[in-house]
Design an enzyme around this catalytic site. Structure first.
Site, mmCIF file in Angstrom:
data_model
loop_
_atom_site.group_PDB
_atom_site.id
_atom_site.type_symbol
_atom_site.label_atom_id
_atom_site.label_comp_id
_atom_site.label_asym_id
_atom_site.label_seq_id
_atom_site.Cartn_x
_atom_site.Cartn_y
_atom_site.Cartn_z
ATOM 1 N N LYS A 1 -3.556 9.568 1.099
ATOM 2 C CA LYS A 1 -2.204 9.971 1.517
ATOM 3 C C LYS A 1 -1.125 9.148 0.813
ATOM 4 O O LYS A 1 -0.179 9.687 0.274
ATOM 5 C CB LYS A 1 -2.014 9.788 3.034
ATOM 6 C CG LYS A 1 -2.925 10.600 3.914
ATOM 7 C CD LYS A 1 -2.565 10.428 5.384
ATOM 8 C CE LYS A 1 -2.730 9.027 5.921
ATOM 9 N NZ LYS A 1 -4.125 8.538 5.988
ATOM 10 N N ARG B 1 0.395 10.943 14.185
ATOM 11 C CA ARG B 1 -1.021 10.599 14.337
ATOM 12 C C ARG B 1 -1.564 10.978 15.710
ATOM 13 O O ARG B 1 -2.742 10.757 15.972
ATOM 14 C CB ARG B 1 -1.193 9.104 14.130
ATOM 15 C CG ARG B 1 -1.784 8.741 12.759
ATOM 16 C CD ARG B 1 -1.742 7.256 12.689
ATOM 17 N NE ARG B 1 -2.639 6.613 11.811
ATOM 18 C CZ ARG B 1 -2.288 6.078 10.643
ATOM 19 N NH1 ARG B 1 -1.084 6.258 10.165
ATOM 20 N NH2 ARG B 1 -3.155 5.381 9.947
ATOM 21 N N ARG C 1 -10.307 -1.855 -1.895
ATOM 22 C CA ARG C 1 -8.998 -1.491 -2.452
ATOM 23 C C ARG C 1 -7.992 -2.634 -2.301
ATOM 24 O O ARG C 1 -8.112 -3.485 -1.425
ATOM 25 C CB ARG C 1 -8.464 -0.200 -1.832
ATOM 26 C CG ARG C 1 -7.915 -0.313 -0.433
ATOM 27 C CD ARG C 1 -7.366 1.019 0.047
ATOM 28 N NE ARG C 1 -6.813 0.903 1.392
ATOM 29 C CZ ARG C 1 -6.243 1.886 2.051
ATOM 30 N NH1 ARG C 1 -6.145 3.086 1.525
ATOM 31 N NH2 ARG C 1 -5.762 1.688 3.272
ATOM 32 N N ARG D 1 -5.192 -5.420 2.345
ATOM 33 C CA ARG D 1 -4.734 -5.271 3.721
ATOM 34 C C ARG D 1 -5.708 -5.919 4.691
ATOM 35 O O ARG D 1 -6.917 -5.800 4.533
ATOM 36 C CB ARG D 1 -4.591 -3.783 4.059
ATOM 37 C CG ARG D 1 -3.289 -3.202 3.601
ATOM 38 C CD ARG D 1 -3.262 -1.710 3.749
ATOM 39 N NE ARG D 1 -3.668 -1.224 5.063
ATOM 40 C CZ ARG D 1 -3.514 0.030 5.455
ATOM 41 N NH1 ARG D 1 -2.977 0.910 4.637
ATOM 42 N NH2 ARG D 1 -3.907 0.420 6.650
ATOM 43 N N ARG E 1 -10.884 2.681 12.721
ATOM 44 C CA ARG E 1 -9.781 3.570 12.330
ATOM 45 C C ARG E 1 -10.277 5.009 12.189
ATOM 46 O O ARG E 1 -9.570 5.961 12.518
ATOM 47 C CB ARG E 1 -9.145 3.080 11.023
ATOM 48 C CG ARG E 1 -8.246 1.863 11.245
ATOM 49 C CD ARG E 1 -8.066 1.029 9.994
ATOM 50 N NE ARG E 1 -7.335 1.667 8.942
ATOM 51 C CZ ARG E 1 -7.304 1.213 7.689
ATOM 52 N NH1 ARG E 1 -7.971 0.121 7.362
ATOM 53 N NH2 ARG E 1 -6.616 1.838 6.777
#
Ligand code: AMP
Length: 213
Positions: free
Chosen positions: A13, A88, A127, A160, A171
């Site tokens: 996203k 969400r 990432r 992160r 998540r």
């Protein structure tokens, strides 16, 4: 053009929203980015959001609805915007419909970027992002030429705090339980489109642009 990008954590996203923002000249509104900035700055919102974010749970609806309601009233949103990571929950989606309706506005596109859970776990663990320009990297799919340094601007790459396997699995659970029903909400309105997020990044971008026109 007012667009919502949906998809699980790591579906792409943020990456795609940045590219669309560049191509169409409209801002990317990422509640995740805004909340991380609030946590970093130690604001009241940041203090309230911190624990939920660290565990991979959702921050309360009133906080994120408040953030988005303020943000979409800013001047740069007049020509449209891309929502990345919001809504969400169905409650957030309903609140969004209401706040837009008040101003005679509505969402033009809702696009779900789909991908398998295991693929998402693999993508997220590994990432990193440039702390200066936001460019994304990955230890397997897109390495920077100098470790920890952005190829584009020389900024420092950061990972992160919630991009570890345990939190990612939480998540994903939260996504299936609380966010997937949002797809049903927009599906019923006939506004939902799907793009295969398992494709290469450029192919996903092209598919999105074909929908957006
Ligand atoms: P993201 O960068 O979109 O993956 O968001 C990171 C974290 O911020 C999420 O795991 C949530 O804790 C929180 N968050 C971001 N957007 C929302 C939202 N719309 N509703 C509730 N929590 C959110």
């Amino acid at each position: 053009m007012k667009l919502i990008l949906m998809g699980g954590p790591g579906a792409g996203k943020g990456t795609q929203a940045r590219r669309i923002a560049e191509k169409y000249g409209i801002p990317q509104l990422s509640t995740g980015d805004m909340l991380r900035a609030a946590v970093k700055a130690g604001t009241e919102v940041g203090l309230k959001a911190k624990a939920a974010m660290e565990s991979g749970s959702l921050v309360t609806d009133d906080i994120v609805v408040g953030i988005i309601s303020d943000r979409i009233q800013e001047d740069d949103c007049k020509g449209g915007f891309i929502l990345d990571g919001f809504p969400r929950t169905v409650e957030q989606a309903k609140a969004l419909t209401k706040m837009l309706k008040k101003r005679d506005l509505k969402i033009d596109f809702v696009i779900d970027i789909t991908a398998d859970d295991e693929e998402l776990v693999g993508r997220i663990t590994g990432r990193s992002t440039c702390s200066k320009c936001g460019e994304g990297y990955h230890t397997m799919f897109k390495k920077s030429s100098k470790e920890g340094i952005c190829d584009k601007c020389g900024g420092e790459l950061t990972t992160r705090a919630d991009d570890n396997e345990e939190t990612v699995r939480n998540r994903l659970g939260v996504y299936h339980e609380q966010t997937a029903p949002v797809l049903g909400y927009y599906g019923k309105k006939g506004a939902l489109k799907e793009v295969n997020g398992m494709l290469a990044m450029d192919e996903v971008f092209n598919a999105l642009c074909t929908i957006l026109g």
